[in-house]
Motif scaffolding. Structure first.
Motif, mmCIF file in Angstrom:
data_model
loop_
_atom_site.group_PDB
_atom_site.id
_atom_site.type_symbol
_atom_site.label_atom_id
_atom_site.label_comp_id
_atom_site.label_asym_id
_atom_site.label_seq_id
_atom_site.Cartn_x
_atom_site.Cartn_y
_atom_site.Cartn_z
ATOM 1 N N SER A 1 5.318 173.424 5.486
ATOM 2 C CA SER A 1 5.185 171.980 5.658
ATOM 3 C C SER A 1 3.963 171.465 4.910
ATOM 4 C CB SER A 1 5.099 171.604 7.141
ATOM 5 O OG SER A 1 3.975 172.196 7.748
ATOM 6 N N ALA A 2 4.045 170.220 4.489
ATOM 7 C CA ALA A 2 2.967 169.624 3.699
ATOM 8 C C ALA A 2 2.929 168.120 3.933
ATOM 9 C CB ALA A 2 3.177 169.908 2.212
ATOM 10 N N ALA A 3 1.771 167.529 3.672
ATOM 11 C CA ALA A 3 1.608 166.080 3.696
ATOM 12 C C ALA A 3 1.242 165.625 2.290
ATOM 13 C CB ALA A 3 0.513 165.672 4.682
ATOM 14 N N VAL A 4 1.878 164.555 1.836
ATOM 15 C CA VAL A 4 1.625 164.028 0.493
ATOM 16 C C VAL A 4 1.436 162.521 0.560
ATOM 17 C CG1 VAL A 4 2.482 163.796 -1.870
ATOM 18 C CG2 VAL A 4 3.034 165.852 -0.550
ATOM 19 N N VAL A 5 0.373 162.051 -0.076
ATOM 20 C CA VAL A 5 0.124 160.616 -0.241
ATOM 21 C C VAL A 5 0.169 160.314 -1.730
ATOM 22 C CG1 VAL A 5 -1.557 158.741 0.034
ATOM 23 C CG2 VAL A 5 -1.301 160.454 1.836
ATOM 24 N N TYR A 6 0.870 159.257 -2.129
ATOM 25 C CA TYR A 6 0.931 158.901 -3.548
ATOM 26 C C TYR A 6 1.181 157.412 -3.706
ATOM 27 C CZ TYR A 6 5.963 159.476 -2.635
ATOM 28 O OH TYR A 6 7.225 159.401 -2.096
ATOM 29 N N CYS A 7 1.104 156.957 -4.946
ATOM 30 C CA CYS A 7 1.222 155.531 -5.245
ATOM 31 C C CYS A 7 2.412 155.254 -6.153
ATOM 32 C CB CYS A 7 -0.037 155.039 -5.965
ATOM 33 S SG CYS A 7 -1.583 155.290 -5.062
ATOM 34 N N SER A 8 2.871 154.017 -6.129
ATOM 35 C CA SER A 8 3.863 153.597 -7.119
ATOM 36 C C SER A 8 3.461 152.245 -7.706
ATOM 37 C CB SER A 8 5.268 153.505 -6.514
ATOM 38 O OG SER A 8 5.396 152.389 -5.663
ATOM 39 N N ASP A 9 3.754 152.107 -8.979
ATOM 40 C CA ASP A 9 3.526 150.866 -9.714
ATOM 41 C C ASP A 9 4.899 150.277 -10.035
ATOM 42 O OD1 ASP A 9 3.109 148.871 -11.571
ATOM 43 O OD2 ASP A 9 2.108 150.166 -13.047
ATOM 44 N N GLU A 10 5.249 149.186 -9.360
ATOM 45 C CA GLU A 10 6.556 148.548 -9.529
ATOM 46 C C GLU A 10 6.445 147.220 -10.277
ATOM 47 O OE1 GLU A 10 8.110 148.285 -5.592
ATOM 48 O OE2 GLU A 10 8.212 150.465 -5.333
ATOM 49 N N SER A 11 5.360 147.083 -11.050
ATOM 50 C CA SER A 11 5.125 145.813 -11.745
ATOM 51 C C SER A 11 6.150 145.540 -12.836
ATOM 52 C CB SER A 11 3.716 145.806 -12.349
ATOM 53 O OG SER A 11 3.565 146.859 -13.301
ATOM 54 N N LYS A 12 6.892 146.579 -13.246
ATOM 55 C CA LYS A 12 7.909 146.397 -14.277
ATOM 56 C C LYS A 12 9.305 146.699 -13.741
ATOM 57 C CE LYS A 12 4.713 147.475 -18.044
ATOM 58 N NZ LYS A 12 4.416 148.380 -19.202
ATOM 59 N N ALA A 13 9.472 146.597 -12.432
ATOM 60 C CA ALA A 13 10.763 146.847 -11.792
ATOM 61 C C ALA A 13 11.179 145.622 -10.984
ATOM 62 C CB ALA A 13 10.683 148.068 -10.890
ATOM 63 N N PHE A 14 12.476 145.318 -11.004
ATOM 64 C CA PHE A 14 12.956 144.084 -10.399
ATOM 65 C C PHE A 14 14.324 144.279 -9.753
ATOM 66 C CE2 PHE A 14 10.531 143.295 -14.247
ATOM 67 C CZ PHE A 14 9.490 142.505 -13.761
ATOM 68 N N ASN A 15 14.640 143.378 -8.825
ATOM 69 C CA ASN A 15 15.979 143.353 -8.265
ATOM 70 C C ASN A 15 16.943 142.721 -9.259
ATOM 71 O OD1 ASN A 15 15.069 144.524 -5.941
ATOM 72 N ND2 ASN A 15 15.705 142.862 -4.592
ATOM 73 N N LYS A 16 18.182 143.163 -9.178
ATOM 74 C CA LYS A 16 19.221 142.684 -10.078
ATOM 75 C C LYS A 16 20.499 142.440 -9.289
ATOM 76 C CE LYS A 16 21.559 144.058 -14.379
ATOM 77 N NZ LYS A 16 21.607 145.132 -15.431
ATOM 78 N N ASP A 17 21.134 141.307 -9.523
ATOM 79 C CA ASP A 17 22.386 140.994 -8.845
ATOM 80 C C ASP A 17 23.471 141.951 -9.324
ATOM 81 O OD1 ASP A 17 25.114 139.496 -8.629
ATOM 82 O OD2 ASP A 17 23.783 138.396 -7.302
ATOM 83 N N ARG A 18 24.110 142.616 -8.394
ATOM 84 C CA ARG A 18 25.086 143.637 -8.749
ATOM 85 C C ARG A 18 26.310 143.058 -9.446
ATOM 86 N NH1 ARG A 18 25.412 148.860 -7.015
ATOM 87 N NH2 ARG A 18 23.745 148.472 -5.520
ATOM 88 N N ASN A 19 26.654 141.811 -9.135
ATOM 89 C CA ASN A 19 27.854 141.196 -9.706
ATOM 90 C C ASN A 19 27.572 140.440 -11.002
ATOM 91 O OD1 ASN A 19 29.623 142.092 -7.614
ATOM 92 N ND2 ASN A 19 28.813 140.474 -6.294
ATOM 93 N N THR A 20 26.529 139.609 -10.980
ATOM 94 C CA THR A 20 26.244 138.779 -12.154
ATOM 95 C C THR A 20 25.332 139.479 -13.155
ATOM 96 O OG1 THR A 20 24.259 137.762 -11.202
ATOM 97 C CG2 THR A 20 26.401 136.739 -10.669
ATOM 98 N N GLU A 21 24.660 140.558 -12.722
ATOM 99 C CA GLU A 21 23.701 141.304 -13.538
ATOM 100 C C GLU A 21 22.459 140.478 -13.884
ATOM 101 O OE1 GLU A 21 25.566 143.112 -16.899
ATOM 102 O OE2 GLU A 21 26.787 144.445 -15.658
ATOM 103 N N LYS A 22 22.233 139.421 -13.142
ATOM 104 C CA LYS A 22 21.031 138.617 -13.352
ATOM 105 C C LYS A 22 19.832 139.319 -12.741
ATOM 106 C CE LYS A 22 18.888 134.137 -12.370
ATOM 107 N NZ LYS A 22 19.055 132.807 -11.706
#
Length: 220
Positions: free
Chosen positions: A157-178
């Motif tokens: 077993s282990a414990a892990v702490v880490y970070c993510s940078d989502e500044s270039k990630a976005f939600n997208k409409d699955r149907n319209t692809e907007k």
């Protein structure tokens, strides 16, 4: 507004203690349509996530998680030079990719998710994936995972702490692809605190997962 938090090294020690006491996997990073987050859109073109490469060993036949073309995941500083720790980190990264993959497949019951997660983490992740899929959304963009800190609790077993940078990630409409693009802010950065347990197949499954946006541990 930027929220202050404990230093990463202190957070790691606290997380290890927290996870050893089997604290719940509460997550204040609630999904919203406007949130920027790791992922991709479904589509005919595919792109393999740049997941950590160390083999975690064991007998497991690992699932393919080929992501759509418009998603990129990178894992920075994900190797320590210690084979055991690198195996843990590799599967911690794959657990994140499994969530992204489940969303892009539009399936909260995607087998890859249950392969790399278990327990409360799996329940929470499946519920989160379902909420995104039910909203008619998927993901598009780039996510960078960085600054991992690992503590071996015992040989399994282990414990892990880490970070993510989502500044270039976005939600997208699955149907319209907007694609819904939102401004970069402290909320574009997420701190993850996890526990992993090694199963009988040699897979380090994420069994506890907590995440918080905008904490000073991960914001620039």
């Amino acid at each position: 507004m930027k929220r202050r938090t404990m230093p990463v090294t202190t957070a790691l020690a606290a997380t290890a203690a927290l996870l050893l006491t089997a604290c719940g996997s509460g997550d204040d990073d609630k999904p919203k349509d406007e949130d920027k987050i790791a992922g991709a859109d479904q589509g005919p073109k595919k792109n393999t996530s740049k997941s950590p490469t160390p083999d975690s060993g064991g007998k497991a036949s690992r699932p393919d998680m080929t992501l759509p073309q418009d998603v990129t995941e990178t894992f920075v500083g994900w190797k320590t030079g210690d084979s055991l720790k690198d195996a843990v980190l590799a599967d911690a990264g794959r657990a994140q990719t499994a969530v992204t993959y489940a969303v892009t497949q539009g399936d909260a019951n995607e087998p890859a998710l249950g392969f790399y997660q278990d327990g409360e983490a799996l329940v929470g992740s499946a519920r989160w994936v379902k909420s995104i899929v039910d909203s008619g959304s998927t993901f598009s963009g780039k996510v960078r995972y960085f600054a991992p800190k690992i503590s071996m609790l015992d040989k399994n077993s282990a414990a892990v702490v880490y970070c993510s940078d989502e500044s270039k990630a976005f939600n997208k409409d699955r149907n319209t692809e907007k694609v819904t693009k939102t401004p970069v802010s402290d909320q574009s950065y997420v701190t993850y605190s996890t526990r992993l347990n090694k199963n009988e197949l040699g897979v380090w499954q994420t069994t506890r997962l907590e995440s918080k946006r905008g904490e000073a541990t991960c914001t620039p």
